[in-house]
Design an enzyme around this catalytic site. Structure first.
Site, mmCIF file in Angstrom:
data_model
loop_
_atom_site.group_PDB
_atom_site.id
_atom_site.type_symbol
_atom_site.label_atom_id
_atom_site.label_comp_id
_atom_site.label_asym_id
_atom_site.label_seq_id
_atom_site.Cartn_x
_atom_site.Cartn_y
_atom_site.Cartn_z
ATOM 1 N N ASP A 53 -2.495 -15.497 -9.364
ATOM 2 C CA ASP A 53 -3.329 -15.667 -8.157
ATOM 3 C C ASP A 53 -2.731 -16.754 -7.271
ATOM 4 O O ASP A 53 -2.065 -17.668 -7.754
ATOM 5 C CB ASP A 53 -4.760 -16.057 -8.566
ATOM 6 C CG ASP A 53 -5.791 -15.703 -7.503
ATOM 7 O OD1 ASP A 53 -6.547 -14.725 -7.713
ATOM 8 O OD2 ASP A 53 -5.828 -16.378 -6.456
ATOM 9 N N ASN A 72 -3.764 -6.072 -7.318
ATOM 10 C CA ASN A 72 -5.135 -6.132 -6.815
ATOM 11 C C ASN A 72 -5.332 -7.177 -5.721
ATOM 12 O O ASN A 72 -6.288 -7.075 -4.954
ATOM 13 C CB ASN A 72 -6.047 -6.426 -8.030
ATOM 14 C CG ASN A 72 -7.403 -6.951 -7.637
ATOM 15 O OD1 ASN A 72 -8.289 -6.185 -7.276
ATOM 16 N ND2 ASN A 72 -7.581 -8.274 -7.683
ATOM 17 N N TYR A 112 -6.281 -3.799 7.798
ATOM 18 C CA TYR A 112 -6.761 -3.525 6.439
ATOM 19 C C TYR A 112 -6.712 -2.020 6.150
ATOM 20 O O TYR A 112 -6.227 -1.587 5.107
ATOM 21 C CB TYR A 112 -8.193 -4.066 6.289
ATOM 22 C CG TYR A 112 -8.740 -4.032 4.882
ATOM 23 C CD1 TYR A 112 -8.567 -5.112 4.025
ATOM 24 C CD2 TYR A 112 -9.438 -2.921 4.407
ATOM 25 C CE1 TYR A 112 -9.067 -5.089 2.727
ATOM 26 C CE2 TYR A 112 -9.952 -2.891 3.119
ATOM 27 C CZ TYR A 112 -9.765 -3.976 2.285
ATOM 28 O OH TYR A 112 -10.263 -3.934 1.001
ATOM 29 N N LYS A 138 -4.307 -0.238 3.401
ATOM 30 C CA LYS A 138 -4.864 0.482 2.238
ATOM 31 C C LYS A 138 -4.431 1.954 2.241
ATOM 32 O O LYS A 138 -4.190 2.524 1.173
ATOM 33 C CB LYS A 138 -6.391 0.347 2.222
ATOM 34 C CG LYS A 138 -6.875 -1.086 1.971
ATOM 35 C CD LYS A 138 -6.382 -1.656 0.645
ATOM 36 C CE LYS A 138 -7.017 -2.996 0.312
ATOM 37 N NZ LYS A 138 -6.528 -3.582 -0.947
ATOM 38 N N ILE A 164 -17.876 -3.919 -2.689
ATOM 39 C CA ILE A 164 -18.176 -4.539 -3.976
ATOM 40 C C ILE A 164 -18.626 -5.981 -3.743
ATOM 41 O O ILE A 164 -18.055 -6.686 -2.898
ATOM 42 C CB ILE A 164 -16.907 -4.525 -4.883
ATOM 43 C CG1 ILE A 164 -16.297 -3.115 -4.964
ATOM 44 C CG2 ILE A 164 -17.237 -5.058 -6.276
ATOM 45 C CD1 ILE A 164 -17.190 -2.027 -5.515
ATOM 46 N N THR A 201 -18.309 -9.243 -4.086
ATOM 47 C CA THR A 201 -17.350 -10.287 -4.484
ATOM 48 C C THR A 201 -17.266 -11.300 -3.345
ATOM 49 O O THR A 201 -17.719 -11.029 -2.225
ATOM 50 C CB THR A 201 -15.936 -9.703 -4.695
ATOM 51 O OG1 THR A 201 -15.395 -9.383 -3.399
ATOM 52 C CG2 THR A 201 -15.936 -8.464 -5.569
HETATM 53 P P1 NAI Z 1 -11.768 -11.690 -3.865
HETATM 54 O O1 NAI Z 1 -11.590 -12.414 -2.581
HETATM 55 O O2 NAI Z 1 -12.955 -11.938 -4.704
HETATM 56 O O3 NAI Z 1 -10.463 -11.907 -4.777
HETATM 57 C C1 NAI Z 1 -9.190 -11.767 -4.269
HETATM 58 C C2 NAI Z 1 -8.248 -12.678 -5.035
HETATM 59 O O4 NAI Z 1 -6.934 -12.490 -4.510
HETATM 60 C C3 NAI Z 1 -8.584 -14.164 -4.870
HETATM 61 O O5 NAI Z 1 -8.599 -14.803 -6.129
HETATM 62 C C4 NAI Z 1 -7.472 -14.690 -3.996
HETATM 63 O O6 NAI Z 1 -7.127 -16.053 -4.277
HETATM 64 C C5 NAI Z 1 -6.335 -13.747 -4.348
HETATM 65 N N1 NAI Z 1 -5.316 -13.690 -3.308
HETATM 66 C C6 NAI Z 1 -5.502 -13.661 -1.956
HETATM 67 N N2 NAI Z 1 -4.326 -13.655 -1.340
HETATM 68 C C7 NAI Z 1 -3.368 -13.686 -2.300
HETATM 69 C C8 NAI Z 1 -1.956 -13.719 -2.283
HETATM 70 N N3 NAI Z 1 -1.279 -13.742 -1.122
HETATM 71 N N4 NAI Z 1 -1.289 -13.738 -3.456
HETATM 72 C C9 NAI Z 1 -1.967 -13.751 -4.623
HETATM 73 N N5 NAI Z 1 -3.306 -13.747 -4.706
HETATM 74 C C10 NAI Z 1 -4.002 -13.714 -3.553
HETATM 75 O O7 NAI Z 1 -11.640 -10.145 -3.457
HETATM 76 P P2 NAI Z 1 -12.055 -8.804 -4.213
HETATM 77 O O8 NAI Z 1 -13.207 -8.235 -3.494
HETATM 78 O O9 NAI Z 1 -12.120 -8.988 -5.656
HETATM 79 O O10 NAI Z 1 -10.807 -7.886 -3.824
HETATM 80 C C11 NAI Z 1 -9.806 -7.487 -4.736
HETATM 81 C C12 NAI Z 1 -9.109 -6.264 -4.183
HETATM 82 O O11 NAI Z 1 -10.048 -5.208 -4.045
HETATM 83 C C13 NAI Z 1 -8.500 -6.474 -2.790
HETATM 84 O O12 NAI Z 1 -7.261 -5.805 -2.712
HETATM 85 C C14 NAI Z 1 -9.508 -5.825 -1.872
HETATM 86 O O13 NAI Z 1 -8.915 -5.366 -0.674
HETATM 87 C C15 NAI Z 1 -9.968 -4.675 -2.750
HETATM 88 N N6 NAI Z 1 -11.261 -4.139 -2.355
HETATM 89 C C16 NAI Z 1 -12.359 -4.934 -2.297
HETATM 90 C C17 NAI Z 1 -13.562 -4.406 -1.877
HETATM 91 C C18 NAI Z 1 -14.801 -5.227 -1.761
HETATM 92 O O14 NAI Z 1 -15.759 -4.750 -1.134
HETATM 93 N N7 NAI Z 1 -14.891 -6.418 -2.329
HETATM 94 C C19 NAI Z 1 -13.676 -2.991 -1.492
HETATM 95 C C20 NAI Z 1 -12.464 -2.235 -1.630
HETATM 96 C C21 NAI Z 1 -11.293 -2.808 -2.034
#
Ligand code: NAI
Length: 251
Positions: free
Chosen positions: A38, A91, A157, A161, A190, A192
């Protein structure tokens, strides 16, 4: 459903929060040794420590997935620490600015594409050879419902995707006979920090209403599908894009 990932080494980018954290914990609880990678190093180490406290095996690693060399170092870390790589979940992702396409800030476009699309390519660029060298395995790329439909105000975005879905299909065709299965997941909205940090209660309620189930998804619901796709139970599944969206895309 329970999975047996004992003897497997897994890597999860963005593994310290939200969906990635739930995936890291589920894979570790199912016996995998997990690299929690991360941008937020202290959160990655804290998640790994939580996993170890619960009896699992995990190590935190600081990575910016937008940097190819850091992806190479991340995969090298997995090999050095646990002796190989079998499972990878690309992810890490960000939301980016909310603006019309005709007004979208160029720097936000670049950042979202760098992390959400280039980051997935850089990850696979180094994970695939490592997985092949370890005798085969599986990759899951975290796309979104916005990998199949559009939405106003998020052009970068949505483009990133959709790109992840195409990249997943192409890579799967190349490695199908070489023991590496590669799939993408399209989560609905989701609950989060990606959402809850930026939206008020009213907006979250409105977004929830766009799903047939009239609620947001939970990170664990995406972790379950991820673990299935990574497991041998999904042995004939590759190159496909799997929605877990509470019916969002059915409208
Ligand atoms: P989140 O914000 O809770 O977690 C994302 C994590 O990625 C964080 O720990 C952050 O520090 C890390 N991160 C950000 N930029 C980074 C980088 N350059 N290098 C390494 N790590 C990095 O987000 P969430 O919701 O868990 O999202 C995870 C994945 O799921 C993402 O790709 C998001 O686009 C996708 N997603 C999320 C949805 C939602 O509604 N939460 C819906 C559909 C897809």
């Amino acid at each position: 459903m329970t999975y047996d990932f004992s003897g497997k080494v897994a890597l999860v980018t963005g593994g310290a929060s939200g969906i990635g954290e739930a995936v890291s914990k589920l894979l570790a609880a199912s016996g995998a040794k997990v690299v929690v990678a991360d941008l937020d190093e202290s959160a990655a180490k804290a998640t790994a420590a939580e996993i170890e406290k619960a009896g699992g095996t995990a190590a935190g690693f600081a990575v910016d997935v937008a940097d190819a060399a850091q992806n190479e170092a991340m995969v090298a870390f997995a090999k050095e620490t646990y002796g190989g790589l079998h499972l990878a979940v690309n992810n890490a992702g960000i939301g980016g600015a909310a603006a019309l396409t005709g007004e979208y800030p160029i720097e936000s476009w670049d950042k979202v594409i760098d992390i959400n699309l280039n980051g997935v390519f850089y990850g696979m660029r180094y994970e695939i050879p490592a997985i092949e060298a370890s005798g085969g395995g599986s990759i899951v790329n975290m796309a979104s419902i916005l990998g199949s439909v559009g939405i106003a105000m998020s052009p970068a975005y949505v483009a990133a995707k959709h790109g992840v879905v195409g990249l997943t299909k192409s890579a799967a065709l190349e490695y199908g006979e070489k023991g590496v299965r590669i799939n993408a997941i399209g989560p609905g909205f989701i609950e989060t920090p990606l959402l809850t940090k930026h939206m008020d209660e009213e907006t979250l309620k409105f977004i929830a209403s766009k799903h047939a189930m009239n609620r947001l998804g939970q990170p664990e619901e995406i972790a379950n599908l991820t673990a299935f796709l990574l497991s041998d139970e999904a042995g004939f599944i590759t190159g496909s894009y799997h929605l877990a969206d509470g019916g969002y895309v059915s409208q």
